[in-house]
Every structure is written in C-alpha cells, then in structure tokens.
Design an enzyme around this catalytic site. Structure first.
Site, PDB file in Angstrom:
ATOM      1  N   HIS A 172      -7.797  -3.191   3.808  1.00  0.00           N
ATOM      2  CA  HIS A 172      -6.950  -2.590   2.763  1.00  0.00           C
ATOM      3  C   HIS A 172      -7.813  -1.968   1.689  1.00  0.00           C
ATOM      4  O   HIS A 172      -8.883  -2.474   1.363  1.00  0.00           O
ATOM      5  CB  HIS A 172      -5.994  -3.627   2.150  1.00  0.00           C
ATOM      6  N   HIS A 174      -7.884  -0.898  -2.243  1.00  0.00           N
ATOM      7  CA  HIS A 174      -7.233  -1.085  -3.545  1.00  0.00           C
ATOM      8  C   HIS A 174      -7.328   0.252  -4.288  1.00  0.00           C
ATOM      9  O   HIS A 174      -8.435   0.770  -4.482  1.00  0.00           O
ATOM     10  CB  HIS A 174      -7.957  -2.131  -4.397  1.00  0.00           C
TER      11      HIS A 174
HETATM   12  P1  5GP Z   1      -8.565  -8.784  -1.294  1.00  0.00           P
HETATM   13  O1  5GP Z   1      -8.811  -9.923  -2.225  1.00  0.00           O
HETATM   14  O2  5GP Z   1      -8.507  -9.279   0.149  1.00  0.00           O
HETATM   15  O3  5GP Z   1      -9.473  -7.620  -1.474  1.00  0.00           O
HETATM   16  O4  5GP Z   1      -7.129  -8.236  -1.666  1.00  0.00           O
HETATM   17  C1  5GP Z   1      -5.951  -8.800  -1.204  1.00  0.00           C
HETATM   18  C2  5GP Z   1      -4.886  -8.411  -2.182  1.00  0.00           C
HETATM   19  O5  5GP Z   1      -3.637  -8.678  -1.614  1.00  0.00           O
HETATM   20  C3  5GP Z   1      -4.963  -9.181  -3.495  1.00  0.00           C
HETATM   21  O6  5GP Z   1      -5.209  -8.271  -4.558  1.00  0.00           O
HETATM   22  C4  5GP Z   1      -3.610  -9.850  -3.582  1.00  0.00           C
HETATM   23  O7  5GP Z   1      -3.091  -9.860  -4.879  1.00  0.00           O
HETATM   24  C5  5GP Z   1      -2.758  -9.045  -2.638  1.00  0.00           C
HETATM   25  N1  5GP Z   1      -1.682  -9.793  -2.038  1.00  0.00           N
HETATM   26  C6  5GP Z   1      -1.773 -11.009  -1.427  1.00  0.00           C
HETATM   27  N2  5GP Z   1      -0.569 -11.394  -0.966  1.00  0.00           N
HETATM   28  C7  5GP Z   1       0.301 -10.386  -1.272  1.00  0.00           C
HETATM   29  C8  5GP Z   1       1.697 -10.217  -1.060  1.00  0.00           C
HETATM   30  O8  5GP Z   1       2.389 -11.053  -0.477  1.00  0.00           O
HETATM   31  N3  5GP Z   1       2.263  -9.064  -1.518  1.00  0.00           N
HETATM   32  C9  5GP Z   1       1.513  -8.109  -2.170  1.00  0.00           C
HETATM   33  N4  5GP Z   1       2.162  -7.019  -2.575  1.00  0.00           N
HETATM   34  N5  5GP Z   1       0.194  -8.248  -2.386  1.00  0.00           N
HETATM   35  C10 5GP Z   1      -0.407  -9.380  -1.952  1.00  0.00           C
END
Ligand code: 5GP
Length: 186
Positions: A172, A174
């Site tokens: 993903h 951001h």
């Molecule tokens: P990472 O930390 O893996 O780079 O980003 C994962 C992102 O997914 C985090 O910023 C977190 O807030 C988001 N996230 C986790 N669970 C959910 C969810 O159920 N719905 C949404 N919209 N975002 C989520």
C-alpha cells in the site's frame, strides 16, 4: 513580649534556612532526576513523549505483523477490497482501490492498494511482472492527490518491512498531505 517575638522570628528564619539547605542538597544529589523531570515538563505540550510511546506501539505491531507476513494469510485489506468491512473510498478502478486511512497522520491520508495482491506483501517482493501495477499505483496516487486538492504538496510513502513499521502485509502507498510535512520523516 518583644523578645519572645524576636526569638520566634529567629527560629523561623533558622528553620527556613535549614529547609533551603536541605532542598539544595537534594537538588545537588539528584540533579539527574530533576533534569529528567524538567525535560518531561518541557516536552509535555509537544509530541515527543506521545510520539515515542506511539512509535514503540507501532514497532511492536510491525514486528508481530512481520512474523506472519509470509504465511500468505489474508489481511484486513482483503476485507476492505471485498467490501466486507466499510471504508471511505476516494478512488477506485479495475486494479486499484484508494481509501482513507483509519488512523490519519495528516489532514489527507489515503491508502492506495492493488486489488490483487499477487505476492506483493511488500514492495521488496516486487518482480518484473508487477511493473504495470506498480505504475498504476503511482498514477492512482496522483489522481488521489488531485481529487483531494493537494497536488502542489503531498508525499507518497511505502513502509517496507518491520524496520519501516509496516503493519499490513498487502502493498500500500500512503498519500499524505494537507499540512506542512517535515523532513526527515523519522
Ligand atoms: P503500514 O503501517 O503497514 O505502512 O500502514 C497500514 C495502515 O493501514 C496504517 O496507517 C493503518 O492505520 C491502516 N489501517 C489498518 N487497518 C485499517 C482499517 O481497517 N481500515 C483503514 N481504512 N485503514 C486501516
């Protein structure tokens, strides 16, 4: 009577002097404690303590997520793609879904993901066959920035692996903006 008052005042002065001495002795003996209290008070209105605590939580969550990353287990994003759980969708096409992060780090914080994970748990798993979808994700990020009115200043971030605090093992991007972003990101 006057003598009694004068002697009371002297006693009071002596007692105050003794207290001041004790306090200054304590401060000298515990200068490190006092310094750390002062530091704590200084950072209270800011984000330092909270950020430190939050980053410890994020690191722990990232390590836990990394432990199951290569099992191929579905992630929360599969449920979002299947619309089994709700999300605030900003953009969608055949290959890409973009929805607002549940825990936004900026006024605009949108996640851009491939609908088909195809082994892309992390960017580090990218193969030549992924080149097209990687381009689509970047292009979708630009479309999101445009839709959100932040085309003049936005950031695209990919956290890769536990050391980068990745917590969901479905690639993903951001897309962040809507405020002055700082550099280096930390
Ligand atoms: P990472 O930390 O893996 O780079 O980003 C994962 C992102 O997914 C985090 O910023 C977190 O807030 C988001 N996230 C986790 N669970 C959910 C969810 O159920 N719905 C949404 N919209 N975002 C989520």
């Amino acid at each position: 009577m006057a003598v009694v008052t004068s002697s009371s005042s002297s006693m009071l002065l002596l007692r105050n002097f003794a207290t001041v001495c004790k306090v200054s002795q304590f401060v000298r003996a515990n200068s490190r404690i006092v310094f750390s209290i002062r530091e704590s008070i200084r950072v209270l209105p800011g984000r330092s303590i909270c950020s430190t605590r939050a980053s410890h939580n994020e690191e722990a969550a990232a390590k836990a997520a990394a432990a199951v990353a290569d099992t191929g287990a579905p992630t929360i994003f599969d449920k979002i793609i299947a619309k089994e759980i709700p999300s605030d969708i900003v953009y969608e096409d055949e290959n890409v879904l973009a929805f607002r992060d549940i825990n936004p780090q900026a006024p605009v914080h949108v996640l851009v993901i491939p609908k088909l994970r195809d082994g892309l748990t992390t960017l580090g798993k990218a193969e030549p066959r992924h080149v097209e979808v990687l381009g689509q994700l970047l292009h979708a990020s630009k479309i999101v920035a445009e839709k959100e009115g932040i085309l003049d200043g936005f950031r695209v971030v990919i956290n890769n692996g536990a050391e980068a605090c990745q917590s969901v093992y479905h690639l993903h991007l951001h897309v962040l903006g809507g405020r002055q972003l700082k550099w280096p990101p930390g």
